[in-house]
Design a protein around this motif. Structure first.
Motif, PDB file in Angstrom:
ATOM      1  N   ILE A  51      32.670  34.998  47.461  1.00  0.00           N
ATOM      2  CA  ILE A  51      33.645  34.917  46.095  1.00  0.00           C
ATOM      3  C   ILE A  51      34.571  35.065  46.477  1.00  0.00           C
ATOM      4  N   SER A  52      35.185  34.042  45.470  1.00  0.00           N
ATOM      5  CA  SER A  52      36.589  33.863  45.516  1.00  0.00           C
ATOM      6  C   SER A  52      37.481  35.245  44.714  1.00  0.00           C
ATOM      7  N   TRP A  53      38.922  35.686  44.927  1.00  0.00           N
ATOM      8  CA  TRP A  53      38.512  36.540  44.067  1.00  0.00           C
ATOM      9  C   TRP A  53      39.141  36.886  42.582  1.00  0.00           C
ATOM     10  N   THR A  54      39.406  35.081  41.914  1.00  0.00           N
ATOM     11  CA  THR A  54      38.898  34.731  40.694  1.00  0.00           C
ATOM     12  C   THR A  54      37.385  35.137  40.572  1.00  0.00           C
ATOM     13  N   GLY A  55      36.760  35.043  41.213  1.00  0.00           N
ATOM     14  CA  GLY A  55      35.466  34.940  40.796  1.00  0.00           C
ATOM     15  C   GLY A  55      34.993  33.632  40.030  1.00  0.00           C
ATOM     16  N   GLY A  56      35.996  32.648  40.366  1.00  0.00           N
ATOM     17  CA  GLY A  56      36.196  31.255  39.851  1.00  0.00           C
ATOM     18  C   GLY A  56      35.284  30.532  41.049  1.00  0.00           C
ATOM     19  N   ASN A  57      34.963  30.611  42.420  1.00  0.00           N
ATOM     20  CA  ASN A  57      34.449  29.976  43.345  1.00  0.00           C
ATOM     21  C   ASN A  57      33.028  30.765  44.316  1.00  0.00           C
ATOM     22  N   THR A  58      31.691  30.112  44.493  1.00  0.00           N
ATOM     23  CA  THR A  58      30.966  31.534  44.639  1.00  0.00           C
ATOM     24  C   THR A  58      30.021  30.219  45.913  1.00  0.00           C
ATOM     25  N   TYR A  59      29.727  31.070  47.147  1.00  0.00           N
ATOM     26  CA  TYR A  59      29.379  30.434  48.239  1.00  0.00           C
ATOM     27  C   TYR A  59      27.926  31.124  48.516  1.00  0.00           C
ATOM     28  N   TYR A  60      27.428  30.247  49.232  1.00  0.00           N
ATOM     29  CA  TYR A  60      25.116  30.440  49.357  1.00  0.00           C
ATOM     30  C   TYR A  60      25.429  30.717  51.129  1.00  0.00           C
ATOM     31  N   ALA A  61      24.060  31.160  51.447  1.00  0.00           N
ATOM     32  CA  ALA A  61      23.834  30.492  52.949  1.00  0.00           C
ATOM     33  C   ALA A  61      22.246  29.686  52.047  1.00  0.00           C
ATOM     34  N   ASP A  62      21.927  28.775  52.518  1.00  0.00           N
ATOM     35  CA  ASP A  62      20.765  27.917  51.349  1.00  0.00           C
ATOM     36  C   ASP A  62      19.611  28.848  52.082  1.00  0.00           C
ATOM     37  N   PHE A  68      19.480  34.744  44.292  1.00  0.00           N
ATOM     38  CA  PHE A  68      20.368  35.423  44.823  1.00  0.00           C
ATOM     39  C   PHE A  68      22.417  34.838  44.015  1.00  0.00           C
ATOM     40  N   THR A  69      22.797  35.576  43.431  1.00  0.00           N
ATOM     41  CA  THR A  69      24.063  35.930  42.232  1.00  0.00           C
ATOM     42  C   THR A  69      24.635  36.468  42.772  1.00  0.00           C
ATOM     43  N   ILE A  70      26.124  36.199  43.291  1.00  0.00           N
ATOM     44  CA  ILE A  70      27.201  36.729  43.834  1.00  0.00           C
ATOM     45  C   ILE A  70      28.109  36.942  41.926  1.00  0.00           C
ATOM     46  N   SER A  71      28.867  38.103  41.847  1.00  0.00           N
ATOM     47  CA  SER A  71      29.973  38.875  40.769  1.00  0.00           C
ATOM     48  C   SER A  71      30.901  39.499  41.455  1.00  0.00           C
ATOM     49  N   ARG A  72      31.636  39.321  40.265  1.00  0.00           N
ATOM     50  CA  ARG A  72      32.681  41.228  40.590  1.00  0.00           C
ATOM     51  C   ARG A  72      33.208  40.638  39.247  1.00  0.00           C
ATOM     52  N   ASP A  73      33.598  42.007  39.071  1.00  0.00           N
ATOM     53  CA  ASP A  73      34.591  42.680  38.158  1.00  0.00           C
ATOM     54  C   ASP A  73      35.571  43.415  38.451  1.00  0.00           C
ATOM     55  N   ASN A  74      36.448  42.958  38.512  1.00  0.00           N
ATOM     56  CA  ASN A  74      37.735  43.142  38.922  1.00  0.00           C
ATOM     57  C   ASN A  74      38.200  44.616  38.410  1.00  0.00           C
ATOM     58  N   ALA A  75      37.745  44.596  37.389  1.00  0.00           N
ATOM     59  CA  ALA A  75      38.330  45.737  36.605  1.00  0.00           C
ATOM     60  C   ALA A  75      37.654  47.213  36.923  1.00  0.00           C
ATOM     61  N   LYS A  76      37.225  46.968  37.728  1.00  0.00           N
ATOM     62  CA  LYS A  76      35.485  47.958  38.472  1.00  0.00           C
ATOM     63  C   LYS A  76      36.250  48.284  39.602  1.00  0.00           C
ATOM     64  N   ASN A  77      36.743  47.027  40.871  1.00  0.00           N
ATOM     65  CA  ASN A  77      36.833  47.307  41.946  1.00  0.00           C
ATOM     66  C   ASN A  77      35.553  46.988  42.334  1.00  0.00           C
ATOM     67  N   THR A  78      34.641  46.132  41.850  1.00  0.00           N
ATOM     68  CA  THR A  78      33.092  46.123  42.482  1.00  0.00           C
ATOM     69  C   THR A  78      32.931  44.528  42.271  1.00  0.00           C
ATOM     70  N   VAL A  79      31.913  44.391  43.734  1.00  0.00           N
ATOM     71  CA  VAL A  79      31.207  43.547  43.980  1.00  0.00           C
ATOM     72  C   VAL A  79      30.026  43.653  43.703  1.00  0.00           C
ATOM     73  N   GLY A 101      43.146  36.081  51.105  1.00  0.00           N
ATOM     74  CA  GLY A 101      42.404  34.805  50.587  1.00  0.00           C
ATOM     75  C   GLY A 101      41.974  33.744  50.753  1.00  0.00           C
ATOM     76  N   ALA A 102      41.181  32.452  51.015  1.00  0.00           N
ATOM     77  CA  ALA A 102      40.353  32.520  50.026  1.00  0.00           C
ATOM     78  C   ALA A 102      38.757  32.693  50.830  1.00  0.00           C
ATOM     79  N   ALA A 103      37.566  32.696  49.793  1.00  0.00           N
ATOM     80  CA  ALA A 103      36.337  33.246  50.051  1.00  0.00           C
ATOM     81  C   ALA A 103      36.296  32.261  51.265  1.00  0.00           C
ATOM     82  N   ALA A 104      34.848  33.003  52.439  1.00  0.00           N
ATOM     83  CA  ALA A 104      35.156  32.212  53.736  1.00  0.00           C
ATOM     84  C   ALA A 104      33.326  32.621  53.697  1.00  0.00           C
ATOM     85  N   THR A 105      32.871  31.705  54.891  1.00  0.00           N
ATOM     86  CA  THR A 105      31.850  32.244  55.796  1.00  0.00           C
ATOM     87  C   THR A 105      31.283  32.599  56.648  1.00  0.00           C
TER      88      THR A 105
END
Length: 123
Positions: A51-62, A68-79, A101-105
């Protein structure tokens, strides 16, 4: 620098759900893209989701897409990694990772790693 601590792993029956959490130290958490990887016994560590630092971009293995769903809460420093419809082949140690930098796989692009949390799915 950031330190990562995973939690939420455990034993679950096939078809069940778990939510993994990764708590990060440091005030600059929002600058880091985050990833989840897993390693099953006798296998190489593999990409699960990122997941990107903004949470706007997410990527998944096929293999986990749609379950599965990835998410983050930057106020809680938690993914988070919400894992539904779990299968025995999802059994692995799950690792959280961070990079500037950018989210990577790709595993080697992540500089910071947690110690992992075990997920076991019984059939």
């Amino acid at each position: 620098q950031v330190q990562l601590v995973e939690s939420g792993g455990g034993l679950v029956q096939a078809g069940g759900s778990l939510r993994l959490s990764c708590a990060a130290s440091g005030r600059t958490f929002r600058r880091y893209a985050m990833g989840w990887f897993r390693q099953a016994p006798g296998k190489e560590r593999e990409f699960v989701s990122s997941i990107s630092w903004t949470g706007g971009n997410t990527y998944y293995a096929d293999s986990v897409k749609g379950r599965f769903t990835i998410s983050r809460d930057n106020a809680k420093n938690t993914v988070y990694l919400q894992m539904n419809s779990l299968k025995p082949e999802d059994t692995a140690v799950y690792y959280c990772a961070a990079r500037e930098g950018a989210a990577a796989t790709t595993l080697h692009l992540y500089a910071y790693w947690g110690q992992g949390t075990q997920v076991t799915v019984s059939s």
